[in-house]
Design a protein around this motif. Structure first.
Motif, mmCIF file in Angstrom:
data_model
loop_
_atom_site.group_PDB
_atom_site.id
_atom_site.type_symbol
_atom_site.label_atom_id
_atom_site.label_comp_id
_atom_site.label_asym_id
_atom_site.label_seq_id
_atom_site.Cartn_x
_atom_site.Cartn_y
_atom_site.Cartn_z
ATOM 1 N N GLN A 104 33.636 40.336 53.988
ATOM 2 C CA GLN A 104 35.285 39.865 54.158
ATOM 3 C C GLN A 104 35.023 39.606 55.292
ATOM 4 O O GLN A 104 34.311 40.227 56.288
ATOM 5 N N ALA A 105 36.676 38.754 56.146
ATOM 6 C CA ALA A 105 35.965 38.753 57.490
ATOM 7 C C ALA A 105 36.537 40.532 58.312
ATOM 8 O O ALA A 105 37.389 40.542 57.340
ATOM 9 N N PRO A 106 36.196 39.698 59.092
ATOM 10 C CA PRO A 106 36.421 41.344 59.730
ATOM 11 C C PRO A 106 37.549 41.899 60.173
ATOM 12 O O PRO A 106 38.392 42.879 60.267
ATOM 13 N N SER A 107 38.418 41.035 60.101
ATOM 14 C CA SER A 107 39.458 40.881 60.888
ATOM 15 C C SER A 107 40.288 41.366 59.033
ATOM 16 O O SER A 107 41.730 41.865 59.311
ATOM 17 N N GLY A 108 39.781 41.204 57.964
ATOM 18 C CA GLY A 108 40.470 42.271 56.906
ATOM 19 C C GLY A 108 40.741 40.659 55.958
ATOM 20 O O GLY A 108 41.960 41.321 55.485
ATOM 21 N N GLU A 109 41.360 39.643 56.638
ATOM 22 C CA GLU A 109 41.794 38.240 56.040
ATOM 23 C C GLU A 109 40.753 37.650 55.845
ATOM 24 O O GLU A 109 40.031 37.182 55.576
ATOM 25 N N GLY A 110 41.320 36.422 54.917
ATOM 26 C CA GLY A 110 40.926 35.950 54.110
ATOM 27 C C GLY A 110 40.075 36.289 52.929
ATOM 28 O O GLY A 110 39.978 37.273 51.847
ATOM 29 N N LYS A 111 39.122 34.968 52.637
ATOM 30 C CA LYS A 111 38.222 35.370 51.408
ATOM 31 C C LYS A 111 37.346 36.604 51.401
ATOM 32 O O LYS A 111 36.998 36.810 52.195
ATOM 33 N N ARG A 112 37.840 36.943 49.816
ATOM 34 C CA ARG A 112 36.606 38.304 49.490
ATOM 35 C C ARG A 112 35.489 38.215 48.853
ATOM 36 O O ARG A 112 35.980 37.548 47.812
ATOM 37 N N SER A 113 34.501 37.486 48.461
ATOM 38 C CA SER A 113 33.552 36.846 47.822
ATOM 39 C C SER A 113 32.619 38.458 47.537
ATOM 40 O O SER A 113 32.235 39.714 48.483
ATOM 41 N N PHE A 114 32.026 38.479 46.821
ATOM 42 C CA PHE A 114 30.335 39.306 46.335
ATOM 43 C C PHE A 114 29.403 38.264 45.781
ATOM 44 O O PHE A 114 29.106 37.627 45.087
ATOM 45 N N ARG A 115 28.844 38.545 46.803
ATOM 46 C CA ARG A 115 27.150 37.952 46.804
ATOM 47 C C ARG A 115 26.386 38.587 46.392
ATOM 48 O O ARG A 115 26.063 39.837 46.502
ATOM 49 N N LYS A 126 16.821 36.296 51.320
ATOM 50 C CA LYS A 126 18.286 36.422 51.969
ATOM 51 C C LYS A 126 19.297 35.697 51.676
ATOM 52 O O LYS A 126 20.471 35.213 52.291
ATOM 53 N N LYS A 127 18.896 34.321 51.026
ATOM 54 C CA LYS A 127 19.885 33.462 50.459
ATOM 55 C C LYS A 127 21.693 33.794 48.870
ATOM 56 O O LYS A 127 20.268 35.100 48.391
ATOM 57 N N TYR A 128 21.840 33.758 49.382
ATOM 58 C CA TYR A 128 22.617 34.095 47.786
ATOM 59 C C TYR A 128 23.341 33.191 47.147
ATOM 60 O O TYR A 128 24.017 31.956 46.687
ATOM 61 N N PRO A 129 22.212 32.794 45.693
ATOM 62 C CA PRO A 129 21.901 32.046 44.704
ATOM 63 C C PRO A 129 23.386 32.352 43.952
ATOM 64 O O PRO A 129 23.895 31.352 43.485
ATOM 65 N N LEU A 130 24.296 33.381 43.877
ATOM 66 C CA LEU A 130 25.191 33.871 42.892
ATOM 67 C C LEU A 130 26.026 34.405 43.987
ATOM 68 O O LEU A 130 25.805 35.060 45.038
ATOM 69 N N SER A 131 27.455 34.301 43.486
ATOM 70 C CA SER A 131 28.501 34.739 44.276
ATOM 71 C C SER A 131 29.641 34.827 43.354
ATOM 72 O O SER A 131 30.147 33.528 42.928
ATOM 73 N N PHE A 132 30.773 35.870 43.653
ATOM 74 C CA PHE A 132 32.228 35.650 43.583
ATOM 75 C C PHE A 132 32.718 35.759 44.530
ATOM 76 O O PHE A 132 32.984 36.578 44.837
ATOM 77 N N LEU A 133 34.264 34.665 44.209
ATOM 78 C CA LEU A 133 35.542 34.838 45.149
ATOM 79 C C LEU A 133 36.569 35.802 44.472
ATOM 80 O O LEU A 133 36.187 35.796 42.799
ATOM 81 N N ILE A 134 36.603 36.920 45.067
ATOM 82 C CA ILE A 134 38.189 37.966 44.254
ATOM 83 C C ILE A 134 39.363 37.241 44.852
ATOM 84 O O ILE A 134 39.452 37.161 45.938
ATOM 85 N N ASN A 135 40.030 36.715 43.686
ATOM 86 C CA ASN A 135 41.133 36.428 44.010
ATOM 87 C C ASN A 135 42.186 37.812 42.676
ATOM 88 O O ASN A 135 41.722 38.190 42.235
#
Length: 129
Positions: free
Chosen positions: A44-55, A61-70
């Protein structure tokens, strides 16, 4: 393997408004925790705002899979490194998930809308085949 403390994940789980989605979140986090192939982390952005993603990070060190937390669903992404690693086509993911699969504006990834533990199970089942 998870790379953060449990409390960090718990904080992001509380962001979700729906109990079924929260259970799906924990199901996918548990899958990541037991993965020998990927190191997993929430971003998540250091500000604590914006998209939350699990990678899911691979050895490169690439992320072939991820999900956004809505609040109302999880958006699971199969990214280009996944297709390269598995020698699968984007079409194979779309065929498996049918109407749940969306080609992202970035045509190198497919998004699956996860709205239940059953949806999360379908994702992990596909990953384990």
């Amino acid at each position: 393997m998870l790379t953060e403390e449990f409390e960090h994940y718990e904080h992001h789980a509380k962001y979700i408004d729906d109990a079924d989605i929260e259970h799906a979140f924990w199901y996918l986090v548990a899958f990541g925790a037991h993965s020998q192939k990927y190191d997993c982390k929430i971003y998540q952005a250091p500000s604590g705002e914006g998209k939350r993603s699990f990678r899911f990070h691979n050895a490169d060190k690439k992320y072939p899979l991820s999900f956004l937390i809505n609040r109302k669903h999880l958006s699971f992404y199969f990214r280009k490194p996944f297709f390269d690693e598995r020698r699968l086509s984007i079409q194979s993911v779309k065929d498996h998930f049918g109407d749940l699969a969306y080609l992202s504006p970035n045509s190198n990834e497919v998004q699956i809308r996860v709205e239940s533990v059953d949806g999360a199970h379908r994702v992990t089942e596909f990953l384990m085949r």
